[in-house]
Design a protein around this motif. Sequence first.
Motif, short mmCIF file in Angstrom:
data_model
loop_
_atom_site.label_atom_id
_atom_site.label_comp_id
_atom_site.label_asym_id
_atom_site.label_seq_id
_atom_site.Cartn_x
_atom_site.Cartn_y
_atom_site.Cartn_z
N ASP A 127 1.38 -1.39 0.11
CA ASP A 127 0.24 0.38 0.05
C ASP A 127 0.90 0.76 -0.36
O ASP A 127 1.87 1.46 0.87
CB ASP A 127 -1.10 0.35 1.17
N TRP A 128 0.53 2.46 -0.88
CA TRP A 128 1.78 3.37 -0.90
C TRP A 128 1.62 4.53 -0.31
O TRP A 128 -0.39 5.51 -0.43
CB TRP A 128 1.50 3.63 -2.69
N THR A 129 2.20 5.42 0.08
CA THR A 129 1.88 6.41 1.33
C THR A 129 2.04 7.75 0.07
O THR A 129 3.57 8.01 -0.25
CB THR A 129 2.74 6.80 2.36
N ASP A 130 1.12 8.48 0.08
CA ASP A 130 1.34 9.85 -1.52
C ASP A 130 2.43 10.29 0.05
O ASP A 130 1.83 11.83 0.44
CB ASP A 130 0.21 9.96 -1.30
N VAL A 131 3.50 10.87 -0.23
CA VAL A 131 4.81 11.71 0.49
C VAL A 131 3.75 13.24 0.05
O VAL A 131 4.03 14.10 0.80
CB VAL A 131 5.84 11.47 0.42
N GLY A 132 4.22 12.99 -1.67
CA GLY A 132 3.92 14.49 -2.02
C GLY A 132 4.51 14.68 -2.88
O GLY A 132 4.79 14.13 -3.81
N VAL A 133 4.46 16.22 -3.75
CA VAL A 133 4.91 16.68 -4.77
C VAL A 133 6.70 17.67 -4.12
O VAL A 133 6.41 17.75 -3.36
CB VAL A 133 4.59 17.38 -5.63
N CYS A 153 11.48 3.81 -0.70
CA CYS A 153 11.46 5.67 -1.56
C CYS A 153 10.75 4.89 -3.30
O CYS A 153 11.90 4.44 -3.39
CB CYS A 153 11.93 6.31 -1.12
N ARG A 154 10.03 5.58 -3.57
CA ARG A 154 10.05 6.06 -5.38
C ARG A 154 10.02 7.46 -5.67
O ARG A 154 8.72 8.05 -5.09
CB ARG A 154 8.66 5.10 -5.84
N HIS A 156 9.24 9.80 -8.51
CA HIS A 156 8.84 9.83 -10.00
C HIS A 156 9.08 10.94 -11.03
O HIS A 156 8.89 12.21 -10.06
CB HIS A 156 7.05 9.92 -10.29
N ALA A 207 7.24 13.66 -8.50
CA ALA A 207 5.55 13.23 -7.07
C ALA A 207 7.10 12.13 -6.55
O ALA A 207 7.84 11.30 -6.66
CB ALA A 207 5.32 12.37 -7.81
N ASP A 209 6.35 8.71 -3.78
CA ASP A 209 5.34 8.18 -2.92
C ASP A 209 6.57 7.14 -2.13
O ASP A 209 7.79 6.86 -2.52
CB ASP A 209 4.35 7.47 -3.64
#
Length: 261
Positions: A127-133, A153-154, A156, A207, A209
């Motif tokens: 399950d991914w957590t949207d860290v932000g931009v 960490c990913r 994008h 981005a 996440d």
Amino acid sequence: MGKYDPLRRHMSELSDLEWTAGFDEIGEILGKALPPSASEHRTWWANHGGQMVHQQAWLDAGWRVENVDLSRRQVVFRRMRLGRHVGGWSVPGNGANDHRPNDGLSVELRKAVEQSRQPASVSIRVDWTDVGVARRTEHGWALPQAPEGPALCRIHTVCDEKHTATIAVVRDLPEFLATVFAECRAGKVAPGVAAVCERLGAARYVAIDAVLPGQAWIVVDGRGSRASLDNAIERAMVERSVAMVARNAGIAVTRLKAEIA
């Protein structure tokens, strides 16, 4: 040579876990069309209940019928075992003519080993957590507030309509992001970060996440347990699965070296 030996041979050489075949395709492999009963009776494709030669062809090759669609004249096979059966069990006796049955210990050992060879279905769920931009400013990169602690960490980036992702398992997420973005701005690039900096140099927005502790599971035959990012084997399973899914989606993936994380 038996009529269905070509099918057995063909399926033994397949490398996939699942094979969807049309009835006509199987007929081409056999060199002769399947009998009418294959198109008329679902039981013709049964995996048990008889010793029919066509049935033994896929069973001997290590496959079973998963589903059959008579209207579309299509069958789905799923592999029961990986690899090939090379040898058999034997228990040494006192001489070449000794045909005594296996003793109790050998029977138990055989049973234990056979049980350990049963096919297992292993999958990774995250399950991914949207860290932000992260946004580029005249003073450098403005980073989102990231949760502290370890994470997968990913990062994008999309440049010229090409989606790329950088993946790393890190000890502390905010520290990792601050280090990477600061190094890319300063031009002091640690080993392995060069590919990330090249992508960031052409991007204005990035981005981010992450998979946080407790957000990854290893599921074996339907029963799952949380994956630990502190465990080297489980960490590698999660990281490689995430990278594989991204690549299958057409995303170019870079995995940072462990010493960077």
